[in-house]
Scaffold this active site. Structure first.
Site, PDB file in Angstrom:
ATOM      1  N   ASN A   1      58.944 -53.575  35.039  1.00  0.00           N
ATOM      2  CA  ASN A   1      58.702 -52.996  33.712  1.00  0.00           C
ATOM      3  C   ASN A   1      57.764 -53.940  32.964  1.00  0.00           C
ATOM      4  O   ASN A   1      58.189 -54.984  32.483  1.00  0.00           O
ATOM      5  CB  ASN A   1      60.058 -52.855  32.990  1.00  0.00           C
ATOM      6  CG  ASN A   1      59.896 -52.424  31.546  1.00  0.00           C
ATOM      7  OD1 ASN A   1      58.818 -52.010  31.125  1.00  0.00           O
ATOM      8  ND2 ASN A   1      60.978 -52.532  30.775  1.00  0.00           N
ATOM      9  N   TRP A   2      56.507 -53.556  32.890  1.00  0.00           N
ATOM     10  CA  TRP A   2      55.507 -54.447  32.269  1.00  0.00           C
ATOM     11  C   TRP A   2      55.597 -54.438  30.743  1.00  0.00           C
ATOM     12  O   TRP A   2      54.908 -55.212  30.084  1.00  0.00           O
ATOM     13  CB  TRP A   2      54.092 -54.031  32.708  1.00  0.00           C
ATOM     14  CG  TRP A   2      53.787 -54.267  34.148  1.00  0.00           C
ATOM     15  CD1 TRP A   2      54.635 -54.784  35.112  1.00  0.00           C
ATOM     16  CD2 TRP A   2      52.534 -54.022  34.808  1.00  0.00           C
ATOM     17  NE1 TRP A   2      53.981 -54.863  36.317  1.00  0.00           N
ATOM     18  CE2 TRP A   2      52.687 -54.400  36.166  1.00  0.00           C
ATOM     19  CE3 TRP A   2      51.306 -53.511  34.391  1.00  0.00           C
ATOM     20  CZ2 TRP A   2      51.657 -54.287  37.105  1.00  0.00           C
ATOM     21  CZ3 TRP A   2      50.278 -53.391  35.320  1.00  0.00           C
ATOM     22  CH2 TRP A   2      50.456 -53.790  36.666  1.00  0.00           C
ATOM     23  N   LYS A   3      56.369 -53.524  30.176  1.00  0.00           N
ATOM     24  CA  LYS A   3      56.491 -53.400  28.717  1.00  0.00           C
ATOM     25  C   LYS A   3      55.090 -53.268  28.091  1.00  0.00           C
ATOM     26  O   LYS A   3      54.214 -52.664  28.696  1.00  0.00           O
ATOM     27  CB  LYS A   3      57.295 -54.567  28.141  1.00  0.00           C
ATOM     28  CG  LYS A   3      58.639 -54.729  28.882  1.00  0.00           C
ATOM     29  CD  LYS A   3      59.612 -55.603  28.192  1.00  0.00           C
ATOM     30  CE  LYS A   3      60.892 -55.680  29.032  1.00  0.00           C
ATOM     31  NZ  LYS A   3      61.952 -56.401  28.371  1.00  0.00           N
TER      32      LYS A   3
ATOM     33  N   HIS B   1      65.568 -47.338  27.876  1.00  0.00           N
ATOM     34  CA  HIS B   1      65.572 -48.806  27.878  1.00  0.00           C
ATOM     35  C   HIS B   1      66.183 -49.294  26.560  1.00  0.00           C
ATOM     36  O   HIS B   1      66.003 -48.658  25.517  1.00  0.00           O
ATOM     37  CB  HIS B   1      64.135 -49.321  28.031  1.00  0.00           C
ATOM     38  CG  HIS B   1      64.092 -50.798  28.252  1.00  0.00           C
ATOM     39  ND1 HIS B   1      64.178 -51.688  27.215  1.00  0.00           N
ATOM     40  CD2 HIS B   1      64.021 -51.534  29.393  1.00  0.00           C
ATOM     41  CE1 HIS B   1      64.148 -52.927  27.712  1.00  0.00           C
ATOM     42  NE2 HIS B   1      64.058 -52.848  29.032  1.00  0.00           N
TER      43      HIS B   1
ATOM     44  N   GLU C   1      65.311 -51.455  24.533  1.00  0.00           N
ATOM     45  CA  GLU C   1      64.335 -51.617  23.445  1.00  0.00           C
ATOM     46  C   GLU C   1      64.036 -50.274  22.785  1.00  0.00           C
ATOM     47  O   GLU C   1      63.749 -50.206  21.588  1.00  0.00           O
ATOM     48  CB  GLU C   1      63.057 -52.294  23.993  1.00  0.00           C
ATOM     49  CG  GLU C   1      63.317 -53.777  24.261  1.00  0.00           C
ATOM     50  CD  GLU C   1      62.512 -54.388  25.382  1.00  0.00           C
ATOM     51  OE1 GLU C   1      61.485 -53.808  25.790  1.00  0.00           O
ATOM     52  OE2 GLU C   1      62.911 -55.466  25.868  1.00  0.00           O
TER      53      GLU C   1
ATOM     54  N   GLU D   1      71.583 -52.877  32.321  1.00  0.00           N
ATOM     55  CA  GLU D   1      70.906 -54.019  31.714  1.00  0.00           C
ATOM     56  C   GLU D   1      71.667 -54.453  30.460  1.00  0.00           C
ATOM     57  O   GLU D   1      71.487 -53.849  29.391  1.00  0.00           O
ATOM     58  CB  GLU D   1      69.480 -53.643  31.317  1.00  0.00           C
ATOM     59  CG  GLU D   1      68.612 -53.181  32.458  1.00  0.00           C
ATOM     60  CD  GLU D   1      67.126 -53.301  32.109  1.00  0.00           C
ATOM     61  OE1 GLU D   1      66.425 -54.015  32.819  1.00  0.00           O
ATOM     62  OE2 GLU D   1      66.696 -52.696  31.116  1.00  0.00           O
TER      63      GLU D   1
ATOM     64  N   GLY E   1      65.305 -60.662  28.651  1.00  0.00           N
ATOM     65  CA  GLY E   1      64.295 -61.563  28.096  1.00  0.00           C
ATOM     66  C   GLY E   1      64.859 -62.844  27.511  1.00  0.00           C
ATOM     67  O   GLY E   1      64.165 -63.555  26.788  1.00  0.00           O
TER      68      GLY E   1
ATOM     69  N   SER F   1      66.739 -60.724  32.872  1.00  0.00           N
ATOM     70  CA  SER F   1      66.397 -62.084  33.321  1.00  0.00           C
ATOM     71  C   SER F   1      66.517 -62.262  34.831  1.00  0.00           C
ATOM     72  O   SER F   1      66.940 -63.323  35.297  1.00  0.00           O
ATOM     73  CB  SER F   1      67.252 -63.117  32.569  1.00  0.00           C
ATOM     74  OG  SER F   1      66.973 -63.055  31.182  1.00  0.00           O
TER      75      SER F   1
ATOM     76  N   GLY G   1      61.634 -57.353  34.098  1.00  0.00           N
ATOM     77  CA  GLY G   1      60.686 -57.377  32.983  1.00  0.00           C
ATOM     78  C   GLY G   1      59.722 -58.545  33.132  1.00  0.00           C
ATOM     79  O   GLY G   1      58.742 -58.475  33.860  1.00  0.00           O
ATOM     80  N   GLY G   2      60.027 -59.648  32.475  1.00  0.00           N
ATOM     81  CA  GLY G   2      59.132 -60.807  32.421  1.00  0.00           C
ATOM     82  C   GLY G   2      58.581 -61.231  33.781  1.00  0.00           C
ATOM     83  O   GLY G   2      57.368 -61.459  33.921  1.00  0.00           O
TER      84      GLY G   2
HETATM   85  P1  PGA Z   1      63.625 -59.219  31.607  1.00  0.00           P
HETATM   86  O1  PGA Z   1      63.564 -57.679  31.151  1.00  0.00           O
HETATM   87  O2  PGA Z   1      63.572 -59.235  33.121  1.00  0.00           O
HETATM   88  O3  PGA Z   1      62.417 -59.845  30.990  1.00  0.00           O
HETATM   89  O4  PGA Z   1      64.905 -59.765  31.091  1.00  0.00           O
HETATM   90  C1  PGA Z   1      64.249 -56.679  31.863  1.00  0.00           C
HETATM   91  C2  PGA Z   1      63.986 -55.331  31.224  1.00  0.00           C
HETATM   92  O5  PGA Z   1      63.798 -55.289  29.992  1.00  0.00           O
HETATM   93  O6  PGA Z   1      63.950 -54.295  31.909  1.00  0.00           O
END
Ligand code: PGA
Length: 254
Positions: free
Chosen positions: A12-14, A98, A100, A169, A175, A214, A235-236
């Site tokens: 997930n590149w956001k 998600h 967010e 998640e 993050g 994470s 994500g990251g």
């Molecule tokens: P993260 O994000 O790996 O940076 O914790 C995961 C996600 O938001 O899907």
């Protein structure tokens, strides 16, 4: 992991890499995945990079996903993007619900369910995210919160016949560098699978449940080693091809 289910690693590149860097990153990942044949890999760039990344991934084993969609197929919804539009860009997957989106954009369980079923209508496979906040965990509400989130998408999961994916998640692990312990992860994953099993044992056996929050190269094998974890939503670490490929490698050897 369970031999019945093929591991899946989704990046997930956001809101990163919407321009030319997207193609470079996709090409690096595609080259690395060429030597991995026991893991499915999905990249979810921002909308603006979907078509370019689709062209870059053409002929490779890496599939394309989007990060969100509108529940309607078309209409006067300025600024929104629909499932059929994502499919036209070459997407096969879409992340839905998600945290967010739930917490910063007010998406409810009902809206998430409507989006997930709109994804199926457009022949996209949803990756439905669920998870509790830190306050909910501290107050001992993790299982009821996640159960309620899953309840809303059970009809969609049944309709998808094992093709849709769930991602657990915990919001406090996203993050932050604080990933959940294997006990915390397995407890929630087992509950989700049990909930799906009440609908159909066969469906529960085939539905993949990813962990996210994470996930890095050095903890992926441990997390994916839990019996009910079938891969990761990253994500990251998905913004770095070497880290992301190390996670995919860990998933196929776990
Ligand atoms: P993260 O994000 O790996 O940076 O914790 C995961 C996600 O938001 O899907």
């Amino acid at each position: 992991m369970n031999a019945q289910r093929r591991p899946l690693i989704a990046g997930n590149w956001k809101m990163f890499n919407g321009g030319p860097r997207a193609c470079d990153l996709a090409a690096e990942v595609a080259a690395g995945v060429a030597s991995l044949d026991r893991v499915d890999v999905v990249l979810c760039p921002p909308f603006t990079a979907l078509a370019a990344v689709a062209a870059e991934l053409d002929g490779h084993r890496v599939e394309l996903g989007a990060q969100n969609l509108h529940p309607r197929a078309s209409g006067a919804f300025t600024g929104e993007v629909s499932g059929p539009m994502l499919a036209e860009c070459g997407a096969r997957w879409v992340i839905v619900g998600h945290s967010e989106r739930r917490h910063q954009f007010g998406e409810t369980d009902e809206l998430v369910a409507a989006k997930a079923s709109a994804a199926l209508d457009a022949r996209l496979l949803p990756i439905v995210c669920v998870g509790e906040t830190l306050a909910e965990r501290t107050e001992g509400h993790t299982l009821p919160v996640v159960r309620h989130q899953i309840e809303a998408v059970l009809p969609m999961l049944e309709r998808a016949r094992g093709q849709a994916v769930v991602a657990y998640e915990p919001v406090w692990a996203i993050g932050t560098g604080h990933n959940a312990t294997t006990e915390q992860v397995q407890e929630v994953h087992a509950m989700i699978r049990g909930q799906i099993a009440r609908l159909s044992a066969e469906l529960a056996l085939h539905t993949r449940i990813l962990y996210g929050g994470s996930v890095k190269a050095d903890n992926a094998a441990t997390l994916i080693g839990c019996p009910d974890v079938d891969g990761a939503l990253v994500g990251g670490a998905s913004l770095d091809a070497r880290q992301f490929l190390a996670i995919a490698r860990a998933a196929q050897t776990t």
